[in-house]
Every structure is written in C-alpha cells, then in structure tokens.
Design a protein around this motif. Structure first.
Motif, PDB file in Angstrom:
ATOM      1  N   VAL A 179       6.671   4.172   0.813  1.00 26.19           N
ATOM      2  CA  VAL A 179       5.269   3.799   0.643  1.00 26.19           C
ATOM      3  C   VAL A 179       4.489   5.013   0.164  1.00 26.19           C
ATOM      4  O   VAL A 179       4.661   6.121   0.682  1.00 26.19           O
ATOM      5  N   ASP A 180       3.631   4.785  -0.827  1.00 23.39           N
ATOM      6  CA  ASP A 180       2.707   5.809  -1.301  1.00 23.39           C
ATOM      7  C   ASP A 180       1.296   5.313  -1.016  1.00 23.39           C
ATOM      8  O   ASP A 180       0.963   4.163  -1.327  1.00 23.39           O
ATOM      9  N   TYR A 181       0.472   6.190  -0.452  1.00 23.15           N
ATOM     10  CA  TYR A 181      -0.917   5.853  -0.148  1.00 23.15           C
ATOM     11  C   TYR A 181      -1.814   6.451  -1.229  1.00 23.15           C
ATOM     12  O   TYR A 181      -1.684   7.631  -1.557  1.00 23.15           O
ATOM     13  N   HIS A 182      -2.721   5.650  -1.771  1.00 23.65           N
ATOM     14  CA  HIS A 182      -3.568   6.090  -2.876  1.00 23.65           C
ATOM     15  C   HIS A 182      -5.034   6.250  -2.482  1.00 23.65           C
ATOM     16  O   HIS A 182      -5.742   7.044  -3.086  1.00 23.65           O
ATOM     17  N   ALA A 183      -5.489   5.463  -1.499  1.00 23.79           N
ATOM     18  CA  ALA A 183      -6.891   5.529  -1.063  1.00 23.79           C
ATOM     19  C   ALA A 183      -7.001   4.927   0.332  1.00 23.79           C
ATOM     20  O   ALA A 183      -6.162   4.114   0.736  1.00 23.79           O
ATOM     21  N   ALA A 184      -8.043   5.326   1.055  1.00 27.54           N
ATOM     22  CA  ALA A 184      -8.290   4.764   2.387  1.00 27.54           C
ATOM     23  C   ALA A 184      -8.679   3.285   2.251  1.00 27.54           C
ATOM     24  O   ALA A 184      -9.440   2.921   1.360  1.00 27.54           O
ATOM     25  N   ALA A 185      -8.132   2.476   3.141  1.00 28.18           N
ATOM     26  CA  ALA A 185      -8.468   1.048   3.176  1.00 28.18           C
ATOM     27  C   ALA A 185      -9.628   0.857   4.148  1.00 28.18           C
ATOM     28  O   ALA A 185      -9.474   1.011   5.347  1.00 28.18           O
ATOM     29  N   MET A 186     -10.763   0.542   3.598  1.00 25.64           N
ATOM     30  CA  MET A 186     -11.962   0.317   4.405  1.00 25.64           C
ATOM     31  C   MET A 186     -11.997  -1.144   4.853  1.00 25.64           C
ATOM     32  O   MET A 186     -11.220  -1.963   4.362  1.00 25.64           O
ATOM     33  N   PRO A 187     -12.873  -1.524   5.798  1.00 34.34           N
ATOM     34  CA  PRO A 187     -12.920  -2.900   6.276  1.00 34.34           C
ATOM     35  C   PRO A 187     -13.039  -3.905   5.125  1.00 34.34           C
ATOM     36  O   PRO A 187     -13.803  -3.695   4.184  1.00 34.34           O
TER      37      PRO A 187
ATOM     38  N   ASP B 179     -10.788  -7.810   3.629  1.00 33.91           N
ATOM     39  CA  ASP B 179      -9.492  -8.437   3.384  1.00 33.91           C
ATOM     40  C   ASP B 179      -8.739  -7.679   2.291  1.00 33.91           C
ATOM     41  O   ASP B 179      -9.343  -7.069   1.410  1.00 33.91           O
ATOM     42  N   LEU B 180      -7.422  -7.750   2.360  1.00 37.91           N
ATOM     43  CA  LEU B 180      -6.561  -7.042   1.418  1.00 37.91           C
ATOM     44  C   LEU B 180      -5.695  -8.029   0.649  1.00 37.91           C
ATOM     45  O   LEU B 180      -5.286  -9.057   1.188  1.00 37.91           O
ATOM     46  N   THR B 181      -5.395  -7.698  -0.589  1.00 39.67           N
ATOM     47  CA  THR B 181      -4.506  -8.492  -1.422  1.00 39.67           C
ATOM     48  C   THR B 181      -3.209  -7.728  -1.602  1.00 39.67           C
ATOM     49  O   THR B 181      -3.223  -6.524  -1.869  1.00 39.67           O
ATOM     50  N   VAL B 182      -2.100  -8.439  -1.463  1.00 45.28           N
ATOM     51  CA  VAL B 182      -0.772  -7.843  -1.598  1.00 45.28           C
ATOM     52  C   VAL B 182      -0.040  -8.580  -2.711  1.00 45.28           C
ATOM     53  O   VAL B 182       0.036  -9.810  -2.693  1.00 45.28           O
TER      54      VAL B 182
ATOM     55  N   SER C 127      23.506  -9.762  -5.223  1.00 47.44           N
ATOM     56  CA  SER C 127      24.154 -10.712  -4.309  1.00 47.44           C
ATOM     57  C   SER C 127      24.168 -10.197  -2.871  1.00 47.44           C
ATOM     58  O   SER C 127      24.184 -10.985  -1.930  1.00 47.44           O
ATOM     59  N   GLN C 128      24.138  -8.877  -2.688  1.00 46.31           N
ATOM     60  CA  GLN C 128      24.130  -8.270  -1.356  1.00 46.31           C
ATOM     61  C   GLN C 128      22.825  -7.520  -1.072  1.00 46.31           C
ATOM     62  O   GLN C 128      22.261  -7.647  -0.006  1.00 46.31           O
ATOM     63  N   PHE C 129      22.403  -6.712  -2.045  1.00 54.85           N
ATOM     64  CA  PHE C 129      21.235  -5.857  -1.892  1.00 54.85           C
ATOM     65  C   PHE C 129      20.284  -6.095  -3.055  1.00 54.85           C
ATOM     66  O   PHE C 129      20.713  -6.231  -4.199  1.00 54.85           O
ATOM     67  N   SER C 130      18.994  -6.114  -2.754  1.00 54.58           N
ATOM     68  CA  SER C 130      17.985  -6.346  -3.782  1.00 54.58           C
ATOM     69  C   SER C 130      16.851  -5.348  -3.621  1.00 54.58           C
ATOM     70  O   SER C 130      16.639  -4.799  -2.536  1.00 54.58           O
ATOM     71  N   THR C 131      16.120  -5.131  -4.711  1.00 58.16           N
ATOM     72  CA  THR C 131      15.000  -4.196  -4.715  1.00 58.16           C
ATOM     73  C   THR C 131      13.744  -4.927  -5.148  1.00 58.16           C
ATOM     74  O   THR C 131      13.772  -5.723  -6.080  1.00 58.16           O
ATOM     75  N   ALA C 132      12.656  -4.657  -4.436  1.00 59.94           N
ATOM     76  CA  ALA C 132      11.359  -5.244  -4.783  1.00 59.94           C
ATOM     77  C   ALA C 132      10.282  -4.206  -4.516  1.00 59.94           C
ATOM     78  O   ALA C 132      10.495  -3.254  -3.762  1.00 59.94           O
ATOM     79  N   GLU C 133       9.137  -4.409  -5.157  1.00 61.05           N
ATOM     80  CA  GLU C 133       8.016  -3.504  -4.941  1.00 61.05           C
ATOM     81  C   GLU C 133       6.772  -4.307  -4.627  1.00 61.05           C
ATOM     82  O   GLU C 133       6.715  -5.513  -4.871  1.00 61.05           O
ATOM     83  N   ALA C 134       5.772  -3.611  -4.080  1.00 60.94           N
ATOM     84  CA  ALA C 134       4.513  -4.281  -3.741  1.00 60.94           C
ATOM     85  C   ALA C 134       3.361  -3.294  -3.875  1.00 60.94           C
ATOM     86  O   ALA C 134       3.552  -2.076  -3.824  1.00 60.94           O
ATOM     87  N   GLN C 135       2.188  -3.868  -4.048  1.00 60.38           N
ATOM     88  CA  GLN C 135       0.952  -3.102  -4.120  1.00 60.38           C
ATOM     89  C   GLN C 135      -0.079  -3.776  -3.234  1.00 60.38           C
ATOM     90  O   GLN C 135      -0.107  -5.000  -3.130  1.00 60.38           O
TER      91      GLN C 135
ATOM     92  N   GLY D 129     -10.447  -4.712  -5.957  1.00 62.01           N
ATOM     93  CA  GLY D 129      -9.308  -4.535  -6.849  1.00 62.01           C
ATOM     94  C   GLY D 129      -8.785  -3.113  -6.930  1.00 62.01           C
ATOM     95  O   GLY D 129      -7.941  -2.795  -7.759  1.00 62.01           O
ATOM     96  N   LYS D 130      -9.262  -2.237  -6.034  1.00 61.65           N
ATOM     97  CA  LYS D 130      -8.810  -0.848  -6.011  1.00 61.65           C
ATOM     98  C   LYS D 130      -7.430  -0.758  -5.364  1.00 61.65           C
ATOM     99  O   LYS D 130      -7.208  -1.310  -4.284  1.00 61.65           O
ATOM    100  N   LEU D 131      -6.508  -0.038  -6.018  1.00 61.47           N
ATOM    101  CA  LEU D 131      -5.166   0.151  -5.476  1.00 61.47           C
ATOM    102  C   LEU D 131      -5.226   1.087  -4.273  1.00 61.47           C
ATOM    103  O   LEU D 131      -5.715   2.218  -4.378  1.00 61.47           O
ATOM    104  N   LEU D 132      -4.746   0.616  -3.124  1.00 60.83           N
ATOM    105  CA  LEU D 132      -4.776   1.389  -1.886  1.00 60.83           C
ATOM    106  C   LEU D 132      -3.410   1.977  -1.541  1.00 60.83           C
ATOM    107  O   LEU D 132      -3.319   3.087  -1.031  1.00 60.83           O
ATOM    108  N   ALA D 133      -2.346   1.194  -1.789  1.00 64.46           N
ATOM    109  CA  ALA D 133      -0.991   1.632  -1.467  1.00 64.46           C
ATOM    110  C   ALA D 133      -0.010   0.891  -2.363  1.00 64.46           C
ATOM    111  O   ALA D 133      -0.280  -0.228  -2.812  1.00 64.46           O
TER     112      ALA D 133
END
Length: 142
Positions: free
Chosen positions: A86-94, A96-99, A108-116, A122-126
């Motif tokens: 996880v990389d943190y980009h900005a403080a999350a203030m009060p 709701d958050l969108t992921v 088939s065994q292991f998979s990779t995914a990412e999230a923001q 619309g500011k990127l927080l993490a």
C-alpha cells in the motif's frame, strides 16, 4: 466462473463478513476485470483527533478489499491475500470513500490485482497491489 453475478448478488456476498458490513461497503459497479465500491465514513475511523483524518489501516483494508473483490466475477468469492503493498498519497479526511479495484493478472493458483482509494472530490488517497490465492477451494474431506 461467476460472470452472471448481478450487483445485488455481489453486494450480498461482500457484506456477509461483519467487518465489510461495518465498513459500510456498497457495490457501485462490477466489471469482468474489476469492481467499484463505496465505503461509508465512520467516526471510529479517526486517528488524528485534532485534524480528524482516517487511520491508514482503514485505507489499507480498503485497498485489500478492492483488489480482492475485483476478481469476484472470476472466482465467485473473496480469496485469501498472500501479499499486499500500500502507498499512501494524502490524508483521508471525513467523508465517504470510493475504491476501484482491477485485475492485473488472473492465474489458476495466484492472481494479482490493484486498487485505488479516492475521496469525495476524486483525490487519490491511497493505492496498492496484492497477490491472492485464487485456486478453487478443495472439496471437503469425509
């Protein structure tokens, strides 16, 4: 595997876990290669009392959940996390958050995914990426 799952079916699957329900997770969209979730802000998330910013552990959990559930149409279920960055980009203030989660590689065994994680403006927080154990569950013994 589960490409026909509706948003309502995915929502029901996601909030089976009490922690996910407590986070106030709401499925906004489901795609073949990803998911969009909304997390309803809670006062209990506050760690910096003076500034009222959200604890980084909540953001890390949302990154993990967004990446994990991005694979719902492929797996039909949540899957165990093997590794998470996880990389943190900005403080999350009060507020709701969108992921937004997206599959990077489905194996088939292991998979990779990412999230923001984004705030209401619309500011990127993490952001982050995880490796997940996506092999089908073993049949019960006995």
């Amino acid at each position: 595997m589960s490409q026909a799952m509706t948003i309502d079916e995915v929502q029901e699957t996601v909030i089976r876990a009490p922690y996910h329900k407590w986070l106030g997770l709401q499925v906004v969209a489901v795609h073949d290669d990803g998911i969009e979730l909304k997390a309803t802000w809670r006062e209990e998330w506050v760690v910096g009392v003076e500034r009222r910013y959200t604890h980084g552990g909540i953001l890390a959990a949302l990154i993990d959940l967004g990446a994990d559930w991005a694979m719902i149409r492929k797996t039909g279920r949540g899957v165990p996390t093997i590794d998470l960055r996880v990389d943190y980009h900005a403080a999350a203030m009060p507020g709701d958050l969108t992921v937004r989660g997206k599959i990077i590689r489905m194996g088939s065994q292991f998979s990779t995914a990412e999230a923001q994680v984004f705030d209401q403006q619309g500011k990127l927080l993490a952001s982050g990426r995880g490796t997940y154990f996506t092999a089908p569950p073993s049949p019960p013994k006995g």
